[in-house]
Scaffold this active site. Structure first.
Site, short mmCIF file in Angstrom:
data_model
loop_
_atom_site.label_atom_id
_atom_site.label_comp_id
_atom_site.label_asym_id
_atom_site.label_seq_id
_atom_site.Cartn_x
_atom_site.Cartn_y
_atom_site.Cartn_z
N ASP A 9 -6.52 -1.98 -12.89
CA ASP A 9 -7.47 -0.90 -12.62
C ASP A 9 -8.88 -1.50 -12.48
O ASP A 9 -9.36 -2.16 -13.39
CB ASP A 9 -7.41 0.10 -13.79
N MET A 10 -9.49 -1.28 -11.33
CA MET A 10 -10.83 -1.81 -11.09
C MET A 10 -11.83 -1.15 -12.04
O MET A 10 -11.68 0.01 -12.40
CB MET A 10 -11.26 -1.52 -9.65
N ASP A 103 -7.91 2.58 -6.82
CA ASP A 103 -8.30 1.37 -7.57
C ASP A 103 -7.30 0.99 -8.67
O ASP A 103 -7.62 0.24 -9.57
CB ASP A 103 -9.70 1.55 -8.18
N GLU A 104 -6.09 1.52 -8.57
CA GLU A 104 -5.16 1.39 -9.70
C GLU A 104 -3.72 1.24 -9.21
O GLU A 104 -3.32 1.91 -8.27
CB GLU A 104 -5.31 2.69 -10.52
#
Ligand code: TTP
Ligand code: MG
Length: 348
Positions: A9-10, A103-104
């Site tokens: 996850d970013m 983002d995940e």
């Protein structure tokens, strides 16, 4: 065999991209979102979180909490572009990827070229930092629930392994709001009957789980005991499937490039066969030393997932190319899919 699952996850994704593109924003409280007075916060940098700002908060409230923050509108196409780059790196680690959001993602690396979760996680983190300039948090465990818990453990820029031996010590003291799958409403209802921590939930009889969580009751009962058999589900609606690699040093040698193409073709073929898919368009991509991308496609008259077809098509394409500068990246993609269920049925 125990699986190795990663959850990635970013960190403060949209806000981090804004800081990446504009160095004046680095180290500052940056709030991304609808900038009208009725807008909401999409996300904010960790500098802004100190003031209590968070996703989905109305903008006017954020402005009250953090008046000196820098407020910027969202640029979705740019976030998508960066997200694609992150997923390219992930795809280089394993084919078994389940995207959860922009983002995940979950990755199953059990049968990948990495047989160690921590090594794979460090590899991903360093490539995302070096090639994109952003940080990503990675959780490693033997199921999805624990991997997700782990990625959140020491965000931002986190890395965490949850082993079998750490259960239940790690789970017991957790607030129930930390359990993925227990929604806000359930948290409130449980708090009302004096249940605040996972250890309180352990004492609750199983039939009460169904009462509080409906059909998810049994799942929650299992999860807080470290049991979760959900598989990492690959996105089956993909329009293309490919592999690419940045070379350790630039090359002009077609023979060397063909080695990569050979490996990619095998991997792609195996994967398509496993999923029972055939494609018709084969694309060779290469990037020159000065970062210029070239893509050349060829569409066959029939659908295929054979290694030989993919390899030979790429070889023909490459033979026609004039390679007189260094190549830094090479990739093979297949697209124009047809599901071949009917052919499979006729086999029996
Ligand atoms: P998240 O991963 O939930 O948040 P984040 O990456 O900003 O921060 P964290 O370090 O805690 O992971 O969401 C990813 C992106 O999705 C986020 O950058 C912005 C967008 N988003 C919204 O637009 N609205 C929302 O309510 C949430 C939660 C996210
Ligand atoms: Mg995030």
């Amino acid at each position: 065999m125990e699986r190795i699952i990663l959850h990635v996850d970013m960190d403060a994704f949209f806000a981090s991209v804004e800081q990446l593109d504009n160095r004046n924003l680095r180290g500052k409280p940056v709030i991304v979102g609808g900038t009208s007075s009725r807008g909401v916060v999409a996300t904010c940098s960790y500098e802004a979180r100190k003031y209590g700002v968070h996703s989905a908060m109305p903008m006017f409230m954020a402005q009250k909490l953090c008046p000196h923050g820098i407020y910027v509108p969202a640029r979705f196409s740019r976030y998508r572009e960066i997200s694609n780059k992150v997923f390219d790196i992930l795809r280089d680690v394993t084919n078994i990827i389940e995207p959860v959001s922009i983002d995940e993602a979950y990755l199953d690396i059990t049968n990948s070229r990495f047989n160690n979760g921590l090594v794979a996680a460090k590899h991903i983190k360093s490539r995302v930092l070096k090639e994109i300039g952003l940080t990503i948090s990675v959780g490693i465990s033997y199921n999805k629930f624990l991997a997700k818990l782990a990625s959140d453990w020491n965000k931002p820029n986190g890395i965490m392994v949850i082993d079998k031996e750490m259960i239940p010590d790690i789970l017991l003291p957790l607030k129930i709001s930390k359990i993925h799958g227990i929604g806000k409403k359930s948290v409130e209802r449980l708090n009302n009957i004096g249940i605040f921590y996972v250890k309180d939930l352990y004492e609750m009889p199983i039939d009460l789980y169904t009462e509080y969580f409906g059909k998810y009751g049994v799942e929650i009962y299992d999860r807080i005991r470290g049991i979760d058999s959900r598989e990492v589900k690959e996105n089956r609606d993909r329009k293309s499937y490919g592999k690419e690699r940045t070379l350790s040093s630039d090359t002009q040698s077609k023979e060397e490039l063909l080695q990569y193409i050979d490996n990619f073709s095998k991997e792609i073929s195996e994967n398509l066969k496993r999923k029972n898919i055939k494609g018709r368009t084969i694309t060779l991509k290469y990037k020159t030393y000065n970062f210029i991308n070239h893509t050349r496609s060829r569409t066959l008259t029939y659908y295929t997932n054979s290694y030989k077809d993919i390899y030979n098509t790429c070889k023909e394409i490459l033979e026609e190319e004039n390679i007189n500068v260094g190549i830094r990246l090479i990739g093979v993609t297949i697209s124009s899919f047809k599901e071949d269920k009917i052919e499979q049925l006729s086999l029996f």
